[in-house]
Design an enzyme around this catalytic site. Structure first.
Site, PDB file in Angstrom:
ATOM      1  N   ILE A 266      98.487  34.522  39.390  1.00 19.76           N
ATOM      2  CA  ILE A 266      99.776  33.833  39.338  1.00 19.76           C
ATOM      3  C   ILE A 266     100.410  34.124  40.700  1.00 19.76           C
ATOM      4  O   ILE A 266     100.852  35.238  40.961  1.00 19.76           O
ATOM      5  CB  ILE A 266     100.668  34.353  38.192  1.00 19.76           C
ATOM      6  CG1 ILE A 266      99.954  34.209  36.843  1.00 19.76           C
ATOM      7  CG2 ILE A 266     101.999  33.599  38.185  1.00 19.76           C
ATOM      8  CD1 ILE A 266      99.560  32.786  36.487  1.00 19.76           C
ATOM      9  N   PRO A 267     100.429  33.143  41.607  1.00 20.68           N
ATOM     10  CA  PRO A 267     100.631  33.429  43.037  1.00 20.68           C
ATOM     11  C   PRO A 267     102.075  33.687  43.447  1.00 20.68           C
ATOM     12  O   PRO A 267     102.668  32.932  44.228  1.00 20.68           O
ATOM     13  CB  PRO A 267     100.074  32.170  43.707  1.00 20.68           C
ATOM     14  CG  PRO A 267     100.321  31.082  42.710  1.00 20.68           C
ATOM     15  CD  PRO A 267     100.112  31.718  41.359  1.00 20.68           C
ATOM     16  N   CYS A 268     102.631  34.789  42.955  1.00 19.76           N
ATOM     17  CA  CYS A 268     103.988  35.151  43.381  1.00 19.76           C
ATOM     18  C   CYS A 268     104.031  35.482  44.871  1.00 19.76           C
ATOM     19  O   CYS A 268     105.100  35.452  45.486  1.00 19.76           O
ATOM     20  CB  CYS A 268     104.522  36.300  42.545  1.00 19.76           C
ATOM     21  SG  CYS A 268     103.493  37.769  42.492  1.00 19.76           S
ATOM     22  N   HIS A 269     102.864  35.773  45.472  1.00 17.74           N
ATOM     23  CA  HIS A 269     102.823  36.052  46.904  1.00 17.74           C
ATOM     24  C   HIS A 269     103.155  34.814  47.733  1.00 17.74           C
ATOM     25  O   HIS A 269     103.494  34.932  48.910  1.00 17.74           O
ATOM     26  CB  HIS A 269     101.440  36.578  47.299  1.00 17.74           C
ATOM     27  CG  HIS A 269     100.322  35.653  46.948  1.00 17.74           C
ATOM     28  ND1 HIS A 269      99.732  35.651  45.704  1.00 17.74           N
ATOM     29  CD2 HIS A 269      99.686  34.687  47.661  1.00 17.74           C
ATOM     30  CE1 HIS A 269      98.777  34.730  45.663  1.00 17.74           C
ATOM     31  NE2 HIS A 269      98.738  34.124  46.833  1.00 17.74           N
TER      32      HIS A 269
END
Length: 303
Positions: A266-269
């Protein structure tokens, strides 16, 4: 000395080609651990485009060993990697340096983790399941290598529910951080299952990687919104809030992003400040820069 170093490098590259997928992933994980100080240093200075010599000196390595270890991990040179971190200029910079990218991959250097090939089939749990914070849920967990350091994998029968990383604070702190997200679950350790999940995610696997989203409804909305950001690109926190259906809920959106239990997947970056800064990341600014740079390189290679 240069000839001796070159011979050692060739011997090492020959040895690397004989590694199993899991051993190769372990080697990449160890390289990341060696490079984390450099990545932290580069994350603060990428706009200045520091020289190879300056970066190597900052972390106490010779330019040769710094270039070789970094390139083996990232698949490209430090200079090209820094260009990838500059999101607004990434595609232009990488297109201009396409010959460098092609040479790196043609030489058989390890790719940037297959994140561009990673398929995610996500499924949210019910609100009731989320409220119970894992009660009645069997969670299999274990340690396994990833391209971004040692990972903690937490799995349900329906898919991967958590992925975190070990940093300087150690394994106990990393486990406590993941455990507090699902404190009522039944935790059973299985490092072999974790290794199999790591291989599926980062070293192969043609079938979708099943991911289970366990959290409050708005958190799940935000996590799904993050999945809209393409690999190699970024979005502002405001954009993510709008996609989640609450364009003015900046604080709540930020809290949901920070509560994401699935690093990378889950690409919170990919969420950054409005002015383009790489702001705080639960698993460290160096790792955020490493992931974004790897994804930008992968996107350019696939284009």
């Amino acid at each position: 000395m240069a000839n001796k170093e070159t011979a050692m490098a060739l011997d090492s590259e020959i040895a690397e080609t004989t590694l199993s997928p899991l051993a190769r992933l372990e080697a990449q994980s160890q390289d990341y651990a060696r490079m984390v100080q450099a990545l932290d240093w580069l994350a603060e200075r990428w706009l200045d485009r520091p020289s190879l010599e300056d970066a190597a000196e900052a972390i106490g390595l010779s330019p040769f060993h710094f270039q070789r270890t970094f390139t083996r991990w990232a698949g490209v040179s430090p200079k090209t990697f820094m260009a990838a971190i500059a999101h607004a200029e990434a595609r232009k910079a990488l297109d201009a340096g396409a010959s460098v990218l092609d040479a790196a991959f043609d030489a058989g250097l390890s790719g940037p983790s297959r994140l561009h090939d990673l398929f995610i089939a996500h499924e949210a749990v019910t609100p009731g399941e989320a409220r119970r914070r894992g009660e009645g849920l069997d969670l299999t967990w274990g340690w396994a290598p990833t391209p971004f350091g040692k990972g903690l994998f937490a799995m349900t029968p329906r898919g991967l529910a958590g992925l975190g990383f070990v940093d300087g604070a150690g394994e106990e702190v990393a486990f406590a951080d993941m455990h507090r997200r699902f404190p009522a679950a039944n935790w059973v350790r299985d490092d072999q299952a974790a290794a199999a999940m790591a291989l599926h995610a980062f070293a192969g696997g043609d079938s979708p990687l099943p991911v289970v989203l366990i959290g409050p409804p708005f958190h799940v909305q935000v996590w799904k919104a993050l999945l809209r950001i393409p690999t190699g690109e970024t979005a502002t926190y405001g954009q993510v809030a709008s996609w989640a259906g609450k364009p003015k809920a900046f604080q709540a959106t930020g809290a949901a992003i920070g509560a994401n239990p699935l690093a990378l997947l889950i690409p919170c970056h990919r969420a950054i400040a409005k002015d383009g800064r790489l702001t705080g990341y639960h698993w460290g600014l160096a790792r955020k820069a490493a992931i974004l740079g790897s994804e930008a390189v992968a996107a350019a290679k696939a284009a």
